[in-house]
Write a protein that holds these residues in place. Structure first.
Motif, PDB file in Angstrom:
ATOM      1  N   HIS A  39       0.854  -1.190   0.000  1.00 18.86           N
ATOM      2  CA  HIS A  39       0.000   0.000   0.000  1.00 18.86           C
ATOM      3  C   HIS A  39       0.888   1.237   0.000  1.00 18.86           C
ATOM      4  CE1 HIS A  39      -2.592  -3.056   1.987  1.00 18.86           C
ATOM      5  NE2 HIS A  39      -3.605  -2.391   1.451  1.00 18.86           N
ATOM      6  N   GLY A  40       0.440   2.287  -0.683  1.00 17.92           N
ATOM      7  CA  GLY A  40       1.216   3.519  -0.696  1.00 17.92           C
ATOM      8  C   GLY A  40       0.377   4.762  -0.870  1.00 17.92           C
ATOM      9  N   SER A  41       0.704   5.811  -0.129  1.00 20.39           N
ATOM     10  CA  SER A  41       0.106   7.148  -0.301  1.00 20.39           C
ATOM     11  C   SER A  41      -1.416   7.104  -0.310  1.00 20.39           C
ATOM     12  CB  SER A  41       0.610   7.792  -1.591  1.00 20.39           C
ATOM     13  OG  SER A  41       2.007   7.928  -1.585  1.00 20.39           O
ATOM     14  N   GLU A  42      -1.982   6.332   0.635  1.00 19.47           N
ATOM     15  CA  GLU A  42      -3.439   6.168   0.633  1.00 19.47           C
ATOM     16  C   GLU A  42      -4.167   7.347   1.251  1.00 19.47           C
ATOM     17  OE1 GLU A  42      -6.839   2.828   1.831  1.00 19.47           O
ATOM     18  OE2 GLU A  42      -4.725   2.448   2.240  1.00 19.47           O
ATOM     19  N   THR A  43      -3.614   7.925   2.342  1.00 17.95           N
ATOM     20  CA  THR A  43      -4.324   8.985   3.057  1.00 17.95           C
ATOM     21  C   THR A  43      -3.376  10.112   3.447  1.00 17.95           C
ATOM     22  OG1 THR A  43      -3.933   8.038   5.257  1.00 17.95           O
ATOM     23  CG2 THR A  43      -5.888   7.263   4.049  1.00 17.95           C
ATOM     24  N   VAL A  44      -3.972  11.249   3.820  1.00 19.32           N
ATOM     25  CA  VAL A  44      -3.153  12.363   4.313  1.00 19.32           C
ATOM     26  C   VAL A  44      -2.505  11.991   5.635  1.00 19.32           C
ATOM     27  CG1 VAL A  44      -4.418  14.178   3.110  1.00 19.32           C
ATOM     28  CG2 VAL A  44      -5.223  13.414   5.353  1.00 19.32           C
ATOM     29  N   GLU A  45      -3.179  11.146   6.438  1.00 20.91           N
ATOM     30  CA  GLU A  45      -2.593  10.704   7.705  1.00 20.91           C
ATOM     31  C   GLU A  45      -1.327   9.896   7.465  1.00 20.91           C
ATOM     32  OE1 GLU A  45      -6.903  11.528   8.340  1.00 20.91           O
ATOM     33  OE2 GLU A  45      -5.808  10.296   6.881  1.00 20.91           O
ATOM     34  N   GLU A  46      -1.322   9.053   6.432  1.00 24.16           N
ATOM     35  CA  GLU A  46      -0.125   8.280   6.101  1.00 24.16           C
ATOM     36  C   GLU A  46       1.016   9.206   5.675  1.00 24.16           C
ATOM     37  OE1 GLU A  46       1.518   5.347   2.594  1.00 24.16           O
ATOM     38  OE2 GLU A  46      -0.621   5.311   3.029  1.00 24.16           O
ATOM     39  N   GLU A  47       0.691  10.212   4.874  1.00 26.63           N
ATOM     40  CA  GLU A  47       1.699  11.181   4.443  1.00 26.63           C
ATOM     41  C   GLU A  47       2.344  11.849   5.659  1.00 26.63           C
ATOM     42  OE1 GLU A  47       3.684  13.785   1.547  1.00 26.63           O
ATOM     43  OE2 GLU A  47       2.332  12.110   1.112  1.00 26.63           O
ATOM     44  N   LYS A  48       1.511  12.297   6.590  1.00 26.05           N
ATOM     45  CA  LYS A  48       2.011  12.956   7.796  1.00 26.05           C
ATOM     46  C   LYS A  48       2.841  11.980   8.634  1.00 26.05           C
ATOM     47  CE  LYS A  48       0.394  15.331  11.983  1.00 26.05           C
ATOM     48  NZ  LYS A  48      -0.798  15.758  12.769  1.00 26.05           N
ATOM     49  N   TRP A  49       2.381  10.749   8.760  1.00 25.23           N
ATOM     50  CA  TRP A  49       3.065   9.732   9.560  1.00 25.23           C
ATOM     51  C   TRP A  49       4.455   9.457   9.000  1.00 25.23           C
ATOM     52  CZ3 TRP A  49       5.023   4.767   9.456  1.00 25.23           C
ATOM     53  CH2 TRP A  49       5.043   4.061  10.666  1.00 25.23           C
ATOM     54  N   CYS A  50       4.572   9.330   7.672  1.00 20.93           N
ATOM     55  CA  CYS A  50       5.871   9.071   7.054  1.00 20.93           C
ATOM     56  C   CYS A  50       6.830  10.232   7.265  1.00 20.93           C
ATOM     57  CB  CYS A  50       5.699   8.780   5.562  1.00 20.93           C
ATOM     58  SG  CYS A  50       5.037   7.140   5.193  1.00 20.93           S
ATOM     59  N   HIS A  51       6.340  11.461   7.149  1.00 22.66           N
ATOM     60  CA  HIS A  51       7.205  12.628   7.362  1.00 22.66           C
ATOM     61  C   HIS A  51       7.706  12.663   8.808  1.00 22.66           C
ATOM     62  CE1 HIS A  51       7.411  14.974   3.667  1.00 22.66           C
ATOM     63  NE2 HIS A  51       6.160  14.628   3.417  1.00 22.66           N
ATOM     64  N   GLU A  52       6.805  12.351   9.743  1.00 23.95           N
ATOM     65  CA  GLU A  52       7.199  12.395  11.151  1.00 23.95           C
ATOM     66  C   GLU A  52       8.196  11.298  11.497  1.00 23.95           C
ATOM     67  OE1 GLU A  52       3.550  12.163  13.308  1.00 23.95           O
ATOM     68  OE2 GLU A  52       3.034  14.290  13.001  1.00 23.95           O
ATOM     69  N   LEU A  53       8.008  10.106  10.948  1.00 23.18           N
ATOM     70  CA  LEU A  53       8.843   8.975  11.325  1.00 23.18           C
ATOM     71  C   LEU A  53      10.121   8.870  10.503  1.00 23.18           C
ATOM     72  CD1 LEU A  53       8.622   6.698  13.427  1.00 23.18           C
ATOM     73  CD2 LEU A  53       7.834   5.200  11.599  1.00 23.18           C
ATOM     74  N   PHE A  54      10.008   9.167   9.192  1.00 27.16           N
ATOM     75  CA  PHE A  54      11.140   8.950   8.285  1.00 27.16           C
ATOM     76  C   PHE A  54      11.736  10.246   7.731  1.00 27.16           C
ATOM     77  CE2 PHE A  54       8.136   5.308   7.456  1.00 27.16           C
ATOM     78  CZ  PHE A  54       8.794   4.417   8.285  1.00 27.16           C
ATOM     79  N   GLY A  55      11.064  11.365   7.957  1.00 25.64           N
ATOM     80  CA  GLY A  55      11.564  12.635   7.451  1.00 25.64           C
ATOM     81  C   GLY A  55      11.369  12.813   5.963  1.00 25.64           C
ATOM     82  N   MET A  56      10.447  12.050   5.378  1.00 25.03           N
ATOM     83  CA  MET A  56      10.174  12.144   3.947  1.00 25.03           C
ATOM     84  C   MET A  56       8.789  11.575   3.665  1.00 25.03           C
ATOM     85  SD  MET A  56      12.645   9.039   2.564  1.00 25.03           S
ATOM     86  CE  MET A  56      13.935   9.218   3.798  1.00 25.03           C
TER      87      MET A  56
END
Length: 462
Positions: free
Chosen positions: A239-256
């Motif tokens: 799964h990829g780029s499904e929701t805005v929450e996922e986008e925010k989560w990736c930025h917070e955890l991985f910095g991208m």
């Protein structure tokens, strides 16, 4: 040495045909000749005279012939958890349902697969896939049960052997008891490939490596999963780029963002396809196009979970391979892919491109050739061309729901779900007059209801 036996031929005549070949060739009234499991000829008018060993002739007057539909994303086990958490976004929905899903067993997986496959097959799907990623300890042979259900129904099938190793204690969403270890997931995935994957042209079963999603898997599982898939020569799915929450989560955890994270872990490439891809910026789409990474577009599920509208027209313009997916039936209770042709067109017209977003033929291509591209099988399925495998559908378009629509492709995309008079997989008919030929639909319905109730009881007992 004995001479090879003549191929058994099926002749289909007098139907409209949408080949979905590279030129979108269509015939107002044409023929198809199937020789064993291959398409031998397709063209205008009657079939050639003098064909030998014709075992069946079909007068398909009032029908449209198309390639069989190809489903590129699903979660079969969710057939027995439909209608729950109906007013949730993705993260809340997952948190609500993971405790239930984590208690499935082999019997439940088999019955849920039968229900999911039956609904798709009688609606024109000839190639299905299942992204199964919940493997509770002691649950039995879940992969074998799912593959067996597809084999028994006669559907061409890809199992995306999923996995999760990031639970609540590690900052993920699944309960701690619902995940595998990284090493265990990789070993079980490799064993599934060795046991079940067939790399041949006319394979009925294939396996892909498919860690679940960024918020339920470790970076190590992603990287090692990519290395495993490429060592074994199989495809990769997540799964990829499904929701805005996922986008925010990736930025917070991985910095991208998700796309950059996937690229950093080896998860972009022509051997990869991802589900949803709703929240993609121009740079993300360019990266998918550059690497030929595929997308499984799931319009109904995206709407059900309020995820948003994927930029399908922009992806197609950039050259990204795009197919259609039902997604799990806990987020698309209908479980039918032919309705996704219509929903893909209508929902994308609500986006920036409005009426120019998609047309009927683009929608049909997404559900056939596009899906074959995404699964890495465009050389063998997805269009009606000589030499390709005989996976095809006859849609009845002379009934009350479609007879007044002059254009056949418009009829099946814009109109009501068209009845399937016949569906063939590998040259073998599996559906006749909207009924499955190799499965008892009433028994599947009874069994699914019983297993859904059993799962609900087990979950309530904790």
């Amino acid at each position: 040495m004995a001479a090879p036996s003549a191929p058994r031929r099926i002749v289909i005549e007098n139907c409209a045909i949408a080949t979905v070949d590279p030129h979108d060739t269509e015939y107002a009234s044409g023929h198809l000749v199937v020789a064993d499991n291959r398409i031998e000829s397709v063209g205008a008018g009657k079939a050639p005279e003098g064909l030998e060993n014709v075992v069946r002739r079909i007068d398909a007057t009032g029908h449209l012939a198309t390639p069989g539909l190809v489903n590129t994303h699903h979660h079969f086990y969710q057939w027995i958890t439909r209608g729950l958490a109906t007013d949730h976004n993705l993260f809340d929905w997952l948190v609500a349902l993971y405790p239930t899903w984590s208690r499935i067993d082999e019997s439940m997986a088999r019955v849920a697969a039968q229900g999911s496959l039956a609904m798709m097959a009688r609606g024109g799907v000839t190639t299905a896939m299942d992204h199964h990623y919940v493997y509770p300890q002691g649950a039995g042979d879940l992969s074998g049960a799912i593959i067996g259900a597809a084999r028994d129904m006669g559907v061409r099938f890809t199992l995306a052997r999923g996995s999760m190793d990031r639970s609540e204690k590690d900052g993920g969403l699944p309960p701690d008891f619902a995940v595998e270890t990284t090493e265990g997931a990789l070993a079980a995935t490799e064993e599934t490939v060795h046991q079940h994957h067939d790399a041949s042209f006319d394979a009925m079963t294939q396996v892909a490596v498919a860690p679940c999603s960024p918020f339920s898997i470790s970076t190590e599982l992603l990287k090692e999963g990519a290395a495993l898939a490429r060592r074994l020569g199989v495809r990769m799915h997540t799964h990829g780029s499904e929701t805005v929450e996922e986008e925010k989560w990736c930025h917070e955890l991985f910095g991208m963002g998700p796309t950059d994270y996937f690229e950093s872990t080896g998860w972009l490439g022509e051997d990869v396809w991802m589900a949803h891809c709703v929240h993609m910026n121009d740079s993300d789409i360019a990266a998918f196009a550059r690497t030929r990474t595929g997308v499984a577009h799931c319009p109904s599920s995206n709407a059900r979970l309020a995820a948003g509208i994927a930029r399908v027209p922009d992806m197609l313009k950039a050259g990204v391979p795009v197919g259609l997916g039902v997604d799990g039936t806990a987020s698309n209770e209908s479980g039918e892919l032919h309705t996704e042709l219509r929903n893909a067109l209508l929902i994308n017209r609500l986006g920036a491109h409005r009426e120019a977003a998609l047309n009927a033929r683009q929608a049909l291509r997404l559900g056939t050739h596009g899906g074959a591209q995404v699964l890495g099988r465009a050389d063998s399925i997805g269009s009606l061309e000589p030499g390709k495998l005989a996976d095809l559908v006859l849609w009845k378009i002379d009934g009350i729901g479609h007879s007044s629509i002059a254009d056949p492709v418009t009829a099946i995309v814009f109109g009501a779900a068209a009845p399937v008079t016949a569906s063939f997989v590998n040259g073998r008919q599996i559906v006749e007059n909207n009924r499955l030929l190799f499965a008892d639909e009433e028994a599947i319905a009874r069994d699914a209801r019983a297993e859904a109730r059993r799962l609900a009881r087990i979950t309530a007992q904790g």
